[in-house]
Every structure is written in C-alpha cells, then in structure tokens.
Scaffold this motif. Structure first.
Motif, PDB file in Angstrom:
ATOM      1  N   HIS A 152     -10.560   0.450   1.871  1.00 22.39           N
ATOM      2  CA  HIS A 152      -9.460   1.237   2.440  1.00 22.39           C
ATOM      3  C   HIS A 152      -8.403   0.250   2.939  1.00 22.39           C
ATOM      4  CE1 HIS A 152     -12.775   3.989   2.317  1.00 22.39           C
ATOM      5  NE2 HIS A 152     -12.118   4.986   2.879  1.00 22.39           N
TER       6      HIS A 152
ATOM      7  N   TRP B 100      -5.392   0.200   3.205  1.00 25.40           N
ATOM      8  CA  TRP B 100      -4.218   0.736   3.882  1.00 25.40           C
ATOM      9  C   TRP B 100      -4.414   0.811   5.397  1.00 25.40           C
ATOM     10  CZ3 TRP B 100      -5.324   5.077   6.662  1.00 25.40           C
ATOM     11  CH2 TRP B 100      -6.499   5.756   6.325  1.00 25.40           C
ATOM     12  N   LEU B 101      -5.631   0.511   5.870  1.00 28.64           N
ATOM     13  CA  LEU B 101      -5.939   0.608   7.296  1.00 28.64           C
ATOM     14  C   LEU B 101      -6.373  -0.749   7.848  1.00 28.64           C
ATOM     15  CD1 LEU B 101      -6.522   2.352   9.855  1.00 28.64           C
ATOM     16  CD2 LEU B 101      -8.849   2.597   8.984  1.00 28.64           C
TER      17      LEU B 101
ATOM     18  N   ALA C  83      -1.602   1.609   9.929  1.00 28.15           N
ATOM     19  CA  ALA C  83      -1.730   2.238   8.606  1.00 28.15           C
ATOM     20  C   ALA C  83      -0.549   1.809   7.745  1.00 28.15           C
ATOM     21  CB  ALA C  83      -1.768   3.755   8.750  1.00 28.15           C
TER      22      ALA C  83
ATOM     23  N   SER D  57       4.924   0.622   7.715  1.00 26.36           N
ATOM     24  CA  SER D  57       3.655   0.599   8.452  1.00 26.36           C
ATOM     25  C   SER D  57       3.795   1.484   9.677  1.00 26.36           C
ATOM     26  CB  SER D  57       3.316  -0.819   8.908  1.00 26.36           C
ATOM     27  OG  SER D  57       3.090  -1.650   7.814  1.00 26.36           O
TER      28      SER D  57
END
Length: 170
Positions: free
Chosen positions: A107, A109-110, A146, A153
């Motif tokens: 993941h 994006w985190l 995120a 962001s």
C-alpha cells in the motif's frame, strides 16, 4: 587556545580550548549511526573577576531498517555549560527522540510516522529577576500521510504534549 586583550578598556584576557571528535558507522541497507562529541573550556575576564566555564556537547543519531517497510530511529543530544568558578550549572539541554516510520510496500500510497520526544532545557539565569528557568516537555505524535493523484499528499499530525516549567534562584 589563544589569549586576547581588548585595548582601551579594562585588561581582559580570554582563552578558549576545544576538542571535538565525530564519527559515522553505516551499512547502507541496514543501519546508520552518527555521533559528535565536543568539549570547550573558556577562561578569562577582567582582572580579579576571572571565570572558568566548561561546555560539553554530545550529538547522536541512529536509524535501523527492521524490514523493508519499517524503520526505527532515534536521536539523543545533550549540552551543558558548567560555571566552574561558581560550581553551578548555567545552562543545560537534553533532546531525546525515538520513533518509527512505516511505509507499506503493498500500500505504497500510505506512510505512517510516530515518535516520542523528551526535551529538557535549563536557560541561563535571568540577570533582572535572578531566576533560572527549567522546562521539561514530553511529546507523543503520529503522522499519517496519504499520497493522492496529481502529485498531491494529504497529511495530518496528531500530538500530545505535556510541559512543566520550574523557576528558581540560580
């Protein structure tokens, strides 16, 4: 160290001696440790009012990759000025931080960063009031970030801080 006298004023002699050592130990894929230590000795002042002060500075930082997603880090810095003539601590500061950075591969994006810091600061005595201030702070924080489309962001920092101030005669 060298001695200097300022012409046209009271005869003042001052000297500063210093020793500084530093180093870094790293393994690019696993850890990085850095440290710098410094000691300074100041002597001098007008005749009959000579002072001797010792200052110690210690700067340390480390980080270790626990996994390819998790990194632990820490910092410990300490500074102290001791008036050896009066056998008193004039100033002192401590910064201790420990934390983690989590960047999941699946993941990506985190990102999540969390840390705890303790800050201790003793400022030099206030000449007007004759008081010396000492502050102790404990800070906990967590920061999720995120990654959004279009190179944007979104981040928020959540923190809790507790501070204690003490005043006293130097």
């Amino acid at each position: 160290g060298g001695r200097t006298a300022r012409p046209g004023l009271l005869a003042v002699e001052q000297a500063r001696d210093a020793l500084s050592l530093g180093g870094e130990w790293l393994r690019e894929d696993a850890w990085k440790l850095t440290s710098r230590q410094e000691v300074r000795l100041d002597e001098g002042g007008p005749a009959g009012q000579e002072l001797r002060k010792l200052q110690v500075v210690s700067l340390n930082h480390g980080q270790v990759a626990v996994t390819n997603e998790m990194t632990l880090f820490g910092r410990a810095n300490y500074m102290r000025t001791q008036n050896q003539t009066q056998d008193a601590t004039e100033a002192e500061a401590l910064e201790f931080t420990a934390g983690f950075a989590f960047r999941p591969v699946t993941h990506d994006w985190l990102h999540l960063v969390g840390k705890y810091s303790e800050l201790v600061e003793q400022r030099p005595q206030n000449d007007n009031a004759g008081l010396q201030e000492r502050t102790v702070k404990h800070i906990f924080s967590i920061e999720p970030v995120a990654e959004l489309p279009w190179r944007l962001s979104l981040g928020q920092k959540f923190a809790f801080r507790r501070a204690t101030d003490t005043y006293g005669l130097g």
